[in-house]
Motif scaffolding. Structure first.
Motif, PDB file in Angstrom:
ATOM      1  N   CYS A 197       0.727  -1.124  -0.201  1.00  0.00           N
ATOM      2  CA  CYS A 197      -0.045   0.066   0.101  1.00  0.00           C
ATOM      3  C   CYS A 197       0.966   1.542   0.051  1.00  0.00           C
ATOM      4  O   CYS A 197       2.220   1.250   0.160  1.00  0.00           O
ATOM      5  CB  CYS A 197      -1.132   0.058   1.230  1.00  0.00           C
ATOM      6  SG  CYS A 197      -0.114   0.076   2.845  1.00  0.00           S
ATOM      7  N   LEU A 198       0.456   2.449  -0.148  1.00  0.00           N
ATOM      8  CA  LEU A 198       1.117   3.524   0.020  1.00  0.00           C
ATOM      9  C   LEU A 198       1.743   3.880   1.319  1.00  0.00           C
ATOM     10  O   LEU A 198       1.017   3.996   2.242  1.00  0.00           O
ATOM     11  CB  LEU A 198       0.202   4.873  -0.481  1.00  0.00           C
ATOM     12  CG  LEU A 198       0.724   6.116  -0.692  1.00  0.00           C
ATOM     13  CD1 LEU A 198       2.095   6.184  -1.686  1.00  0.00           C
ATOM     14  CD2 LEU A 198      -0.135   7.185  -1.118  1.00  0.00           C
ATOM     15  N   GLU A 199       3.039   3.907   1.368  1.00  0.00           N
ATOM     16  CA  GLU A 199       3.772   4.097   2.523  1.00  0.00           C
ATOM     17  C   GLU A 199       4.103   5.446   2.811  1.00  0.00           C
ATOM     18  O   GLU A 199       4.389   5.856   3.834  1.00  0.00           O
ATOM     19  CB  GLU A 199       4.790   3.078   2.619  1.00  0.00           C
ATOM     20  CG  GLU A 199       5.639   3.080   4.109  1.00  0.00           C
ATOM     21  CD  GLU A 199       4.680   2.552   5.143  1.00  0.00           C
ATOM     22  OE1 GLU A 199       4.897   2.723   6.307  1.00  0.00           O
ATOM     23  OE2 GLU A 199       3.576   2.095   4.912  1.00  0.00           O
ATOM     24  N   GLY A 200       4.646   6.201   1.772  1.00  0.00           N
ATOM     25  CA  GLY A 200       5.229   7.379   1.804  1.00  0.00           C
ATOM     26  C   GLY A 200       5.066   8.212   0.303  1.00  0.00           C
ATOM     27  O   GLY A 200       4.941   7.654  -0.544  1.00  0.00           O
ATOM     28  N   SER A 244       7.566   4.927  -7.630  1.00  0.00           N
ATOM     29  CA  SER A 244       6.949   5.325  -8.745  1.00  0.00           C
ATOM     30  C   SER A 244       6.892   6.743  -8.619  1.00  0.00           C
ATOM     31  O   SER A 244       7.037   7.582  -7.583  1.00  0.00           O
ATOM     32  CB  SER A 244       5.540   4.930  -8.917  1.00  0.00           C
ATOM     33  OG  SER A 244       4.573   5.581  -7.653  1.00  0.00           O
ATOM     34  N   SER A 245       7.016   7.539  -9.635  1.00  0.00           N
ATOM     35  CA  SER A 245       6.995   8.822  -9.925  1.00  0.00           C
ATOM     36  C   SER A 245       5.925   9.406 -10.954  1.00  0.00           C
ATOM     37  O   SER A 245       5.432   8.417 -11.848  1.00  0.00           O
ATOM     38  CB  SER A 245       8.300   9.337 -10.687  1.00  0.00           C
ATOM     39  OG  SER A 245       8.577   8.774 -11.940  1.00  0.00           O
ATOM     40  N   LEU A 257       6.972  11.796  -5.704  1.00  0.00           N
ATOM     41  CA  LEU A 257       7.493  10.537  -5.722  1.00  0.00           C
ATOM     42  C   LEU A 257       6.727   9.588  -4.480  1.00  0.00           C
ATOM     43  O   LEU A 257       6.629  10.038  -3.366  1.00  0.00           O
ATOM     44  CB  LEU A 257       8.892  10.638  -5.421  1.00  0.00           C
ATOM     45  CG  LEU A 257       9.746   9.402  -4.924  1.00  0.00           C
ATOM     46  CD1 LEU A 257      10.056   8.773  -6.463  1.00  0.00           C
ATOM     47  CD2 LEU A 257      11.131  10.004  -4.369  1.00  0.00           C
ATOM     48  N   LYS A 258       6.391   8.437  -4.962  1.00  0.00           N
ATOM     49  CA  LYS A 258       5.652   7.593  -3.773  1.00  0.00           C
ATOM     50  C   LYS A 258       6.369   6.396  -3.776  1.00  0.00           C
ATOM     51  O   LYS A 258       6.736   5.521  -4.569  1.00  0.00           O
ATOM     52  CB  LYS A 258       4.142   7.471  -4.432  1.00  0.00           C
ATOM     53  CG  LYS A 258       3.448   8.693  -4.341  1.00  0.00           C
ATOM     54  CD  LYS A 258       2.020   8.380  -4.744  1.00  0.00           C
ATOM     55  CE  LYS A 258       1.278   9.716  -5.118  1.00  0.00           C
ATOM     56  NZ  LYS A 258       1.029  10.441  -3.745  1.00  0.00           N
ATOM     57  N   LEU A 296      11.338   9.066   2.478  1.00  0.00           N
ATOM     58  CA  LEU A 296      11.931   9.397   1.232  1.00  0.00           C
ATOM     59  C   LEU A 296      12.795  10.678   1.356  1.00  0.00           C
ATOM     60  O   LEU A 296      12.351  11.747   0.431  1.00  0.00           O
ATOM     61  CB  LEU A 296      10.859   9.452   0.086  1.00  0.00           C
ATOM     62  CG  LEU A 296       9.982   8.318  -0.410  1.00  0.00           C
ATOM     63  CD1 LEU A 296       8.797   8.788  -1.310  1.00  0.00           C
ATOM     64  CD2 LEU A 296      10.885   7.307  -0.888  1.00  0.00           C
ATOM     65  N   ASP A 297      13.580  10.921   2.194  1.00  0.00           N
ATOM     66  CA  ASP A 297      14.566  11.730   2.648  1.00  0.00           C
ATOM     67  C   ASP A 297      15.265  12.179   1.251  1.00  0.00           C
ATOM     68  O   ASP A 297      15.949  11.250   0.744  1.00  0.00           O
ATOM     69  CB  ASP A 297      15.438  11.685   3.644  1.00  0.00           C
ATOM     70  CG  ASP A 297      14.410  11.570   5.262  1.00  0.00           C
ATOM     71  OD1 ASP A 297      13.428  12.225   5.123  1.00  0.00           O
ATOM     72  OD2 ASP A 297      14.928  10.651   5.720  1.00  0.00           O
ATOM     73  N   PRO A 298      15.337  13.593   0.845  1.00  0.00           N
ATOM     74  CA  PRO A 298      16.387  14.100  -0.008  1.00  0.00           C
ATOM     75  C   PRO A 298      17.755  13.897   0.256  1.00  0.00           C
ATOM     76  O   PRO A 298      18.047  14.455   1.466  1.00  0.00           O
ATOM     77  CB  PRO A 298      15.582  15.427  -0.509  1.00  0.00           C
ATOM     78  CG  PRO A 298      15.199  15.819   1.062  1.00  0.00           C
ATOM     79  CD  PRO A 298      14.441  14.677   1.466  1.00  0.00           C
TER      80      PRO A 298
END
Length: 473
Positions: free
Chosen positions: A117-120, A461-462, A468-469, A174-176
């Motif tokens: 599932c969508l986590e971030g 995914s983008s 960004l997911k 998803l840290d830059p």
């Protein structure tokens, strides 16, 4: 030319290869031979083990060389009786465990995929994200066991910016990690990261990233750690992460992106880019009806210009052994090239109803997946030179295909696709049934890739929605 009767004759012309190209082909031949020998030895052991079990019938071994599938679980349940040491067919305990372990791991993996599932989610750019990739590992049979590969994500967008993100599965933020806002003068259409071949510690891993843009250039970037010498953050970083850093007064990213070389030569916009499994060479496609091979170690020297394609060349994929390269074009043709000789190995015409946008070799080494405008996922058997599966995967065009990484001895147990229909889908490569549909992007999904690590497997995914997911169990 014309013969005596005035009729035109087809003449095949060859050009003499430059010494650099000849040397590159020799290196590719050595590299691919070693890889192929290791891969085939593994497959041979699996098939011999299955045969000793009495599973030599075609009904019990599918085209992937794997055990049969259970209708409900998509994989046969391990047989407790046959999992014991030294069965009556004479298989040793070590051999007997090979297929059982693969099946158990596949069951676990499929369960994880179905639970994704969508986590971030991260707002990643001021314009749509058009390209995404992760740091790919070398196949388990070919990688030095030393060192752990850090999970890095690279993205490119319509703004021309290149960004690196933390893909560690222990975190969902998803840290830059690094930003190069003026990477290209125009939209980035393709991005790839050199494979991690092992032999180094994670702290020493500084990957090379390649990008392809419609500004007629490709570029090579070095992602360096920024631990020792802090560098100021770029002032024009207008992403959410950049704005937050400015407000907090932060001065440096953990990594820095340095330009290594600019790949010049294409006469029209570039499409996609792909690294050779050795990491030494990179290939680009272009709307000028050519694809080109470049030497990374010499600063992007052009080694090969392959022309003769009928339509614009777009998709490109590298064989896991490094022996073949598959390109696709807007005329619906898929072409496989032998990198060791420069000749065409095979081609599939009329492969898709319209443009073919992506091609990806399966980790097993003898299958090739392609997709494009017609929303169909096709899987080709390179030995039989025909299709083994044709899946109506999406209602709109497919932007990217990625196979699960060859980890823990697997042959890519699933494939994932992204599409303009706003979804990411996951498919079992054992029977090409759908395992999961992931929805969360607002609009077109521009790309997808796989993250594999000790913590498990995830997808990233983008989208056209500039996000960004991260998807995981």
């Amino acid at each position: 030319e014309e013969d005596k009767g005035g009729e035109e004759q087809e003449v095949t012309k060859y050009t003499v290869a430059e010494p650099e190209l000849v040397a590159a082909r020799e290196e590719i031949g050595k590299f691919s031979t070693k890889r192929a020998r290791a891969r085939l030895a593994r497959e041979r052991l699996r098939r011999e083990t299955a045969k000793q079990r009495g599973e030599e019938n075609s009904a019990s071994i599918n085209v992937n060389g794997k055990r049969p599938l259970d209708k409900k679980a998509n994989v046969v349940e391990p047989d407790a009786a046959s999992a014991g040491a030294g069965d009556v067919n004479g298989a040793s305990a070590e051999e007997e465990d090979i297929l059982t372990k693969l099946d158990r791991e596949c069951l676990r993996l499929y369960k994880s995929v179905r639970s994704m599932c969508l986590e971030g989610s991260q707002f990643a750019d001021a314009r749509p994200l058009s390209a995404i990739c992760t740091s790919p590992p070398a196949p388990g049979y070919a990688m030095d066991g030393r060192g752990n590969r850090p999970a890095l994500i690279a993205t490119g967008g319509w703004s021309g910016a290149v960004r690196i993100w933390d893909g560690s599965l222990g975190s969902s933020t998803l840290d830059p990690l690094a930003t190069k806002t003026q990477g290209h003068e125009d939209r980035i259409m393709g991005i790839a990261m050199a494979p991690f071949l092992g032999g180094i510690e994670a702290k020493d891993y500084e990957p090379i990233v390649a990008t392809a843009s419609i500004d007629l250039t490709g570029k090579l970037w070095k992602v360096r750690r920024n631990d020792c010498v802090p560098m100021p953050m770029e002032e024009d970083d207008d992403s959410a992460a950049g704005k937050q850093k400015k407000s907090n007064g932060e001065k440096a990213d953990p990594y820095a992106i340095e330009e290594l070389a600019t790949l010049r030569g294409h006469a029209a916009r570039l499409g996609r880019v792909a690294f050779h499994p050795s990491g030494r060479y990179v290939a680009t496609t272009s709307f000028d009806h050519t694809w080109r091979l470049w030497d990374v170690e010499t600063g992007g020297t052009q080694l090969l210009l392959q022309d003769g394609l009928w339509k614009e060349c777009y998709g490109i994929g590298m064989h896991p052994d490094g022996s073949l390269c598959a390109t696709t074009d807007f005329g619906g043709t898929v072409q496989c090239w032998d990198l060791r000789t420069g000749k065409s190995a095979c081609h599939f015409t009329g492969a898709h109803a319209r443009r073919v946008l992506c091609s990806e070799f399966a980790p097993n080494g003898f299958q090739l997946a392609t997709a494009g405008d017609d929303g169909t996922l096709k899987v080709w058997d390179l030995r039989r030179k025909g299709t083994v599966a044709s899946v109506p995967a999406h209602s709109r065009l497919i932007t990217q295909i990625r196979f699960a990484h060859d980890v823990k001895g697997q042959n890519g147990e699933f494939a994932t696709t992204s599409s303009f229909d706003g979804t990411v889908k996951v498919w079992s490569t054992r029977d090409w049934r759908m395992l999961s549909v992931l929805e969360g992007h607002e609009g077109k999904v521009m790309g997808v890739d796989v993250i594999s690590g000790a913590e498990g497997t995830a997808l990233v995914s983008s989208g056209f929605d500039k996000t960004l997911k991260l998807w995981k169990e």
